[in-house]
Enzyme design. Sequence first.
Site, PDB file in Angstrom:
ATOM      1  N   SER A 281       0.858  -1.188   0.000  1.00 52.97           N
ATOM      2  CA  SER A 281       0.000   0.000   0.000  1.00 52.97           C
ATOM      3  C   SER A 281       0.891   1.234   0.000  1.00 52.97           C
ATOM      4  O   SER A 281       2.065   1.157   0.363  1.00 52.97           O
ATOM      5  CB  SER A 281      -0.880   0.029   1.252  1.00 52.97           C
ATOM      6  OG  SER A 281      -0.145   0.547   2.359  1.00 52.97           O
ATOM      7  N   ASP A 282       0.353   2.372  -0.385  1.00 51.18           N
ATOM      8  CA  ASP A 282       1.097   3.610  -0.160  1.00 51.18           C
ATOM      9  C   ASP A 282       0.868   4.013   1.302  1.00 51.18           C
ATOM     10  O   ASP A 282       0.061   3.420   2.026  1.00 51.18           O
ATOM     11  CB  ASP A 282       0.669   4.708  -1.151  1.00 51.18           C
ATOM     12  CG  ASP A 282       1.747   5.791  -1.281  1.00 51.18           C
ATOM     13  OD1 ASP A 282       2.658   5.848  -0.426  1.00 51.18           O
ATOM     14  OD2 ASP A 282       1.686   6.599  -2.233  1.00 51.18           O
ATOM     15  N   HIS A 283       1.599   5.029   1.683  1.00 54.65           N
ATOM     16  CA  HIS A 283       1.672   5.466   3.074  1.00 54.65           C
ATOM     17  C   HIS A 283       0.287   5.730   3.691  1.00 54.65           C
ATOM     18  O   HIS A 283      -0.408   6.641   3.274  1.00 54.65           O
ATOM     19  CB  HIS A 283       2.485   6.761   3.086  1.00 54.65           C
ATOM     20  CG  HIS A 283       3.164   7.033   4.365  1.00 54.65           C
ATOM     21  ND1 HIS A 283       2.534   7.568   5.446  1.00 54.65           N
ATOM     22  CD2 HIS A 283       4.450   6.822   4.739  1.00 54.65           C
ATOM     23  CE1 HIS A 283       3.397   7.710   6.429  1.00 54.65           C
ATOM     24  NE2 HIS A 283       4.570   7.258   6.024  1.00 54.65           N
ATOM     25  N   GLY A 284      -0.070   4.908   4.650  1.00 55.64           N
ATOM     26  CA  GLY A 284      -1.322   5.152   5.378  1.00 55.64           C
ATOM     27  C   GLY A 284      -2.584   4.946   4.557  1.00 55.64           C
ATOM     28  O   GLY A 284      -3.685   5.340   4.973  1.00 55.64           O
ATOM     29  N   ALA A 285      -2.463   4.305   3.401  1.00 54.40           N
ATOM     30  CA  ALA A 285      -3.598   4.263   2.467  1.00 54.40           C
ATOM     31  C   ALA A 285      -4.757   3.411   2.967  1.00 54.40           C
ATOM     32  O   ALA A 285      -5.905   3.653   2.602  1.00 54.40           O
ATOM     33  CB  ALA A 285      -3.126   3.749   1.110  1.00 54.40           C
TER      34      ALA A 285
END
Length: 763
Positions: A281-285
């Site tokens: 996932s991307d950051h905090g997604a």
Amino acid sequence: MKKLCLLGLAIGLASHSVLADTQPAPLQSKDAFVSNLLKQMTLDEKIGQLRLISIGPEMPRELIRKEIAAGNIGGTFNSITRPENRPMQDAAMRSRLKIPMFFAYDVIHGHRTIFPIPLALASSWDMDAIGLSGRVAAKEAAADSLDLTFAPMVDISRDPRWGRTSEGFGEDTYLVSRIAKVMVKAYQGSGLIGADNIMASVKHFALYGAVEGGRDYNTVDMSPVKMYQDYLPPYRAAIDAGAGGVMVALNSINGIPATANLWLMQDLLRKEWGFKGLAVSDHGAIFELIKHGVARDGREAAKLAIKAGIDMSMNDTLYGKELPGLLKSGEIQQSDIDNAVREVLGAKFDMGLFRDPYLRIGKAENDPADPYAEDRLHRAEARDVARRSLVLLENKNQTLPLSKSAKIVLVGPLAKAPIDMMGSWAAAGKPAQSVSLFDGMTRALGDQAKLTYARGANITSDKNVVGYLNFLNFDAPEVVDDPRSAQVMIDEAVKAAQQADVVVAAVGESRGMSHESSSRTDLNIPSSQRDLINALKATGKPLVLVLMNGRPLTISHEKEQADAILETWFSGTEGGNAISDVLFGDYNPSGKLPISFPRSVGQIPTYYNHLSIGRPFTPGKPGNYTSQYFDETTGPLYPFGYGLSYTDFSLSDMALSSTTLNKTGKIDASVTVKNTGKRDGETVVQLYIQDVTGSMIRPIKELKNFQKIMLKAGEQHVVHFTIDEDDLKFYNTQLKYAAEPGKFNVQIGLDSENVTQQSFELL
Ligand code: BGC
């Protein structure tokens, strides 16, 4: 070796006795190995593998090591030296199953040696140079114990308001796809992942560059045909080239966030494309699924993400918190978790970490005494790649190259700006090691130096913008203002200009202006700098603009004012030297724009390969009732593929080997390219094809091939391109990829606008 045997015992493998240090010789196939290991893992250990955390300077190392030893973390990013990562790997080796950690980082355009930003790399149209930049980055990163990079970033960007335009390779599907492939191969090396190679994870899957209005993190709404035709091929190219990972985008696609998008992650990525690697996932997604409004709470967010096939969760804690409960209640199945764990273990297997968890960490006695040591840098490579990426936009009256005996005044807030020179996402690059333009010119001039300097202006006089940009960097202010008044600085620069033969102004954006979360509504050079340019122009001295920026800027006015304009983007550690090589003619510029320059923000998007329309504007004819803006000249300021040289090139005798093409046949398209000037130089010969009539509307032209060639002064060369049916295929309304019989125009040019044309018929 010893460690590996222990690992083999601990995870109950048949025999691990003969493991060569250098040979990737697993005793079992990857699948068997991973399945075996999976069987021995507890639920907590499995969920631990799905956790990817960022290591910030403030984080308690002891606690992290404890968590790792407890099997609660699968990998980290942002810890980037061997002494930092070794204790974490040691902790992993103390965990029950001794599953190694991996260490990741955003190695986007170099690691310690910073190469030009990706948009600049693309401007070189030089696949060898681009590959070299990736190779060096991989070697340097691997030598610093890194196993994986969150790159290449291959989002097609057609809206330069988007700050991350700088991080991608431009607007064109074909060019970006070619580069995607080259970058993956460069990072991963040939064949199995070795100690010098790092795994690539292509991003941001998918369509991140198409956020509405160029505003970062915004929505993407797009027709399937446009996706398949224009935006998806670069990700596919990276995956076909073997990218081990995919980073999932933060945006939504047609109403469903990528992170929860079953169609994207399952139907397209896994089934249609057959991707077998790691999806991060991307950051905090995952948490953001709540904000997107598709998950009520963290529990639902975790469920949606794991169901979609997000294997690793970057920096949020929801998988750890929620997966056990979701499994217990039957909302997710064991296979959902196992599939994700399988990919994480598989990636570690491919990275060579099960054979040797210390493959890239090495032995402590071999650690570099100083990670920033000069001899760890690859300056020659960086300089060569950087000069290939510079684009000469204007050169009236052969203002460039400059004579080394001229009295030169260098002005502008970017003239002495080593931080900006590196561009954003500068990995482990150290500003003190990057060569500013002032330093580069001073060195180039040596004893002859008649170089004076005046700052002339701050980057911007907008204090809010300065505050915003400085928030981006926690270590040091990004943008340092000169406290003097604007007028005092301009007066000083004008005075210096009056005493000089020529003025060189380094102007544009600070690097943070073209970054994540750096969308702009206005693409002008900031007014503080435009005031400076106006004042310099008024001196009547020849004016050379050295642009530094991470996206196309609207420079219609400056185009008129300047005698020469050199687009240098952000050109990396060796930027100052590379730019000086071009300014003084030690290197003849050969870059071509990988993205169109709009005349104004209102004209965006200005990409060259738009669809044919019913009422096109015809230059030279009245515009009424045609598709245009009546208050603006139609077309870009500088088209895709454009760039000048210190020499001139002509194209002649374009020919097709046939006027018809069979489905299984080939056509040779050739053109004679001549260097008609007085200097040796390189240019990029570009092949465009237009499908004149189809079952659906086709673009007015599409890049299908190119060749960068070097010609000595006066030399000529016949360039050949082969065209076959594959070059004519497109996705139709049924998403079927096929070529349709009919007429095709073939255009060859040195940019996308000025072309010679011939036609053939596909039978
Ligand atoms: C960016 C990614 C990057 C990640 C880790 C995110 O904010 O969108 O491109 O890889 O941070 O640094």
